[in-house]
Design a protein around this motif. Structure first.
Motif, PDB file in Angstrom:
ATOM      1  N   LYS A   9     -20.401  30.794  35.847  1.00 23.06           N
ATOM      2  CA  LYS A   9     -21.851  31.014  36.035  1.00 23.06           C
ATOM      3  C   LYS A   9     -22.621  29.698  36.071  1.00 23.06           C
ATOM      4  O   LYS A   9     -22.165  28.674  35.547  1.00 23.06           O
ATOM      5  N   MET A  11     -26.497  28.704  34.997  1.00 23.00           N
ATOM      6  CA  MET A  11     -27.819  29.066  34.487  1.00 23.00           C
ATOM      7  C   MET A  11     -28.861  28.384  35.367  1.00 23.00           C
ATOM      8  O   MET A  11     -28.802  27.166  35.558  1.00 23.00           O
ATOM      9  N   GLU A  15     -32.701  28.697  29.834  1.00 20.16           N
ATOM     10  CA  GLU A  15     -31.800  28.344  28.732  1.00 20.16           C
ATOM     11  C   GLU A  15     -32.572  28.154  27.423  1.00 20.16           C
ATOM     12  O   GLU A  15     -33.740  27.783  27.429  1.00 20.16           O
ATOM     13  N   HIS A  16     -31.895  28.418  26.352  1.00 19.91           N
ATOM     14  CA  HIS A  16     -32.388  28.349  24.960  1.00 19.91           C
ATOM     15  C   HIS A  16     -33.377  29.462  24.612  1.00 19.91           C
ATOM     16  O   HIS A  16     -33.142  30.190  23.652  1.00 19.91           O
ATOM     17  N   VAL A  18     -33.662  32.173  26.002  1.00 22.83           N
ATOM     18  CA  VAL A  18     -32.906  33.434  26.170  1.00 22.83           C
ATOM     19  C   VAL A  18     -32.118  33.786  24.894  1.00 22.83           C
ATOM     20  O   VAL A  18     -31.863  34.952  24.610  1.00 22.83           O
ATOM     21  N   VAL A  19     -31.783  32.777  24.099  1.00 23.41           N
ATOM     22  CA  VAL A  19     -31.048  33.024  22.847  1.00 23.41           C
ATOM     23  C   VAL A  19     -31.914  33.852  21.880  1.00 23.41           C
ATOM     24  O   VAL A  19     -31.415  34.612  21.059  1.00 23.41           O
ATOM     25  N   SER A 152     -24.858  33.747  20.807  1.00 24.60           N
ATOM     26  CA  SER A 152     -24.852  33.659  22.265  1.00 24.60           C
ATOM     27  C   SER A 152     -25.856  34.672  22.777  1.00 24.60           C
ATOM     28  O   SER A 152     -26.005  35.743  22.191  1.00 24.60           O
ATOM     29  N   SER A 153     -26.537  34.323  23.859  1.00 27.69           N
ATOM     30  CA  SER A 153     -27.510  35.299  24.400  1.00 27.69           C
ATOM     31  C   SER A 153     -26.796  36.386  25.192  1.00 27.69           C
ATOM     32  O   SER A 153     -27.350  37.443  25.432  1.00 27.69           O
ATOM     33  N   PHE A 155     -25.954  36.073  28.377  1.00 27.42           N
ATOM     34  CA  PHE A 155     -26.269  36.022  29.826  1.00 27.42           C
ATOM     35  C   PHE A 155     -25.030  35.676  30.662  1.00 27.42           C
ATOM     36  O   PHE A 155     -24.863  36.168  31.776  1.00 27.42           O
ATOM     37  N   THR A 196     -21.814  23.982  23.493  1.00 20.64           N
ATOM     38  CA  THR A 196     -23.036  24.792  23.575  1.00 20.64           C
ATOM     39  C   THR A 196     -23.549  25.132  22.189  1.00 20.64           C
ATOM     40  O   THR A 196     -24.743  25.032  21.907  1.00 20.64           O
ATOM     41  N   ILE A 200     -27.267  24.893  20.465  1.00 14.94           N
ATOM     42  CA  ILE A 200     -28.002  26.084  20.000  1.00 14.94           C
ATOM     43  C   ILE A 200     -28.463  25.829  18.560  1.00 14.94           C
ATOM     44  O   ILE A 200     -29.599  26.116  18.189  1.00 14.94           O
ATOM     45  N   GLY A 280     -27.870  24.896  31.508  1.00  9.11           N
ATOM     46  CA  GLY A 280     -27.049  25.180  30.319  1.00  9.11           C
ATOM     47  C   GLY A 280     -27.704  24.638  29.056  1.00  9.11           C
ATOM     48  O   GLY A 280     -28.925  24.503  28.970  1.00  9.11           O
ATOM     49  N   ALA A 281     -26.870  24.307  28.096  1.00 11.32           N
ATOM     50  CA  ALA A 281     -27.389  23.963  26.772  1.00 11.32           C
ATOM     51  C   ALA A 281     -28.074  22.598  26.726  1.00 11.32           C
ATOM     52  O   ALA A 281     -28.900  22.337  25.860  1.00 11.32           O
TER      53      ALA A 281
HETATM   54  C1  MEV Z   1     -25.998  27.779  27.570  1.00 10.83           C
HETATM   55  O1  MEV Z   1     -25.398  27.798  28.860  1.00 10.83           O
HETATM   56  C2  MEV Z   1     -27.325  28.490  27.572  1.00 10.83           C
HETATM   57  C3  MEV Z   1     -27.927  28.720  26.196  1.00 10.83           C
HETATM   58  O2  MEV Z   1     -29.168  29.395  26.412  1.00 10.83           O
HETATM   59  C4  MEV Z   1     -26.994  29.489  25.280  1.00 10.83           C
HETATM   60  C5  MEV Z   1     -26.937  30.982  25.561  1.00 10.83           C
HETATM   61  O3  MEV Z   1     -27.799  31.528  26.254  1.00 10.83           O
HETATM   62  O4  MEV Z   1     -26.005  31.658  25.036  1.00 10.83           O
HETATM   63  C6  MEV Z   1     -28.255  27.381  25.539  1.00 10.83           C
END
Ligand code: MEV
Length: 323
Positions: A9, A11, A15-16, A18-19, A152-153, A155, A196, A200, A280-281
């Protein structure tokens, strides 16, 4: 024998935040991971991964141990957790199995763990003739990923299950397909693969110290995601680029940028990209730029000069499937 493949995937936005239940947009990549599953005579599950092949170790779990497993071993942790999640739902496995995983040698932080988890669950469901919806595959796989990672979110799990490009919100309560025909994107690896979970945790600690401010930043990221969804569907790519720049700035404000990210991001912008951001992270992994055709070559060359690697990987790939 059952053979399954699931996509990695990328992103795009969100990111973030979404957690914490916010929204994001993610696209599946033609950077696929394969799980093969065969019945064997012994009363155990034998697991083989690219890493285990390198060190010539075969991992074995007794059938009676699958459900009791709480300590996962690094190279096979996601397969172990997928097996346990499957058994919690459908009962113990009574036949010996050999599970082999495979995939691109370099993962670039593009979702190998979620893809392997989803592919393992999908292979098990098919091997045992269970009629299971994609939503159920998502739920079982998400539980397995949480079991290993703690946080983890989800996604990335949704992306591996459903494929295409999706709008994802509230830990998977909302998963919608975002229709695209193509995307003018350049993808690059910064050269630094990050953990990651450590990012987080870093953002979570910052959020505890600066709750109101970080909540405000996450609200803004949510608005960016919403606008990006509309503009991706309408193919307003210069607006999508502009939103990428805004999102990159918001991610900078939560401290997940590094020089390794900034160099290719600015190289892309200064050479004609509509916009660029990390994916990503943070800390490294990949960046992407939204670029029209006339500037593509120049943007790619400028990114390469910063030491980042251009990745020729297609977006909007199929979700998990039998192959
Ligand atoms: C990591 O690819 C994206 C984050 O939002 C972690 C997550 O959504 O699980 C940082």
């Amino acid at each position: 024998m059952i053979r399954v493949s699931a996509p990695g995937k990328l992103m795009l936005f969100g990111e973030h935040s979404v957690v914490y239940g916010g929204s994001c947009i993610v696209t599946s990549l033609d950077h696929r991971y394969v799980v093969e599953l065969k019945e064997i005579r012994n009363e155990k599950i034998v697991i083989e991964t690219p890493e285990s092949r390198l060190v010539k170790i075969l991992y074995e779990i007794k059938l009676s141990q699958v459900l009791n497993n709480t300590k996962y071993e690094r190279p096979i942790s996601f397969v172990q957790a997928a097996l346990k999640s499957f058994c919690l739902q459908y009962g113990p496995i009574k036949k010996g199995l050999r599970i082999s995983t495979n995939g691109p040698i370099a993962s670039y932080g593009l979702g190998s763990s979620s893809a392997i988890t989803v592919a393992t669950i999908y292979a098990l469901v098919n091997a045992f003739g269970i009629n299971c919806s994609k939503r159920e595959i998502f739920d079982l796989s998400y539980r397995a990923v949480i079991d290993v990672q703690g946080e983890s979110s989800g996604f990335d799990v949704a992306s591996a299950v459903f494929g295409g490009t999706i709008y994802y919100k509230n830990h998977g309560k909302i998963i919608e397909n975002v229709q695209i025909s193509s995307m003018p994107i350049v993808l690059a690896f910064t050269g630094n693969k990050v953990s990651t979970i450590s990012y987080i945790q870093y953002v979570s600690a910052l959020k505890n110290r600066q709750r109101h401010i970080i909540n405000g930043v996450f609200d803004l990221i949510d608005q960016v995601v919403y606008q990006a969804k509309i503009n991706i569907v309408e193919q307003n790519w210069w607006v999508v680029g502009e939103l990428a720049n805004i999102c990159q700035g918001l991610l900078d404000s939560i401290g997940v940028n590094t020089m390794q990210i900034l160099a290719p991001v600015y190289a892309a912008r200064e050479n004609g990209a509509w916009g660029a951001k990390l994916s990503g992270a943070g800390g490294g992994d990949c960046i992407f730029a939204i670029v029209d055709k006339p500037h593509r070559h120049q943007v790619e060359n400028a990114i390469k000069k910063t030491g980042a690697e251009i990745l020729a990987i297609n977006v909007d790939a199929d979700g998990v499937k039998l192959i």
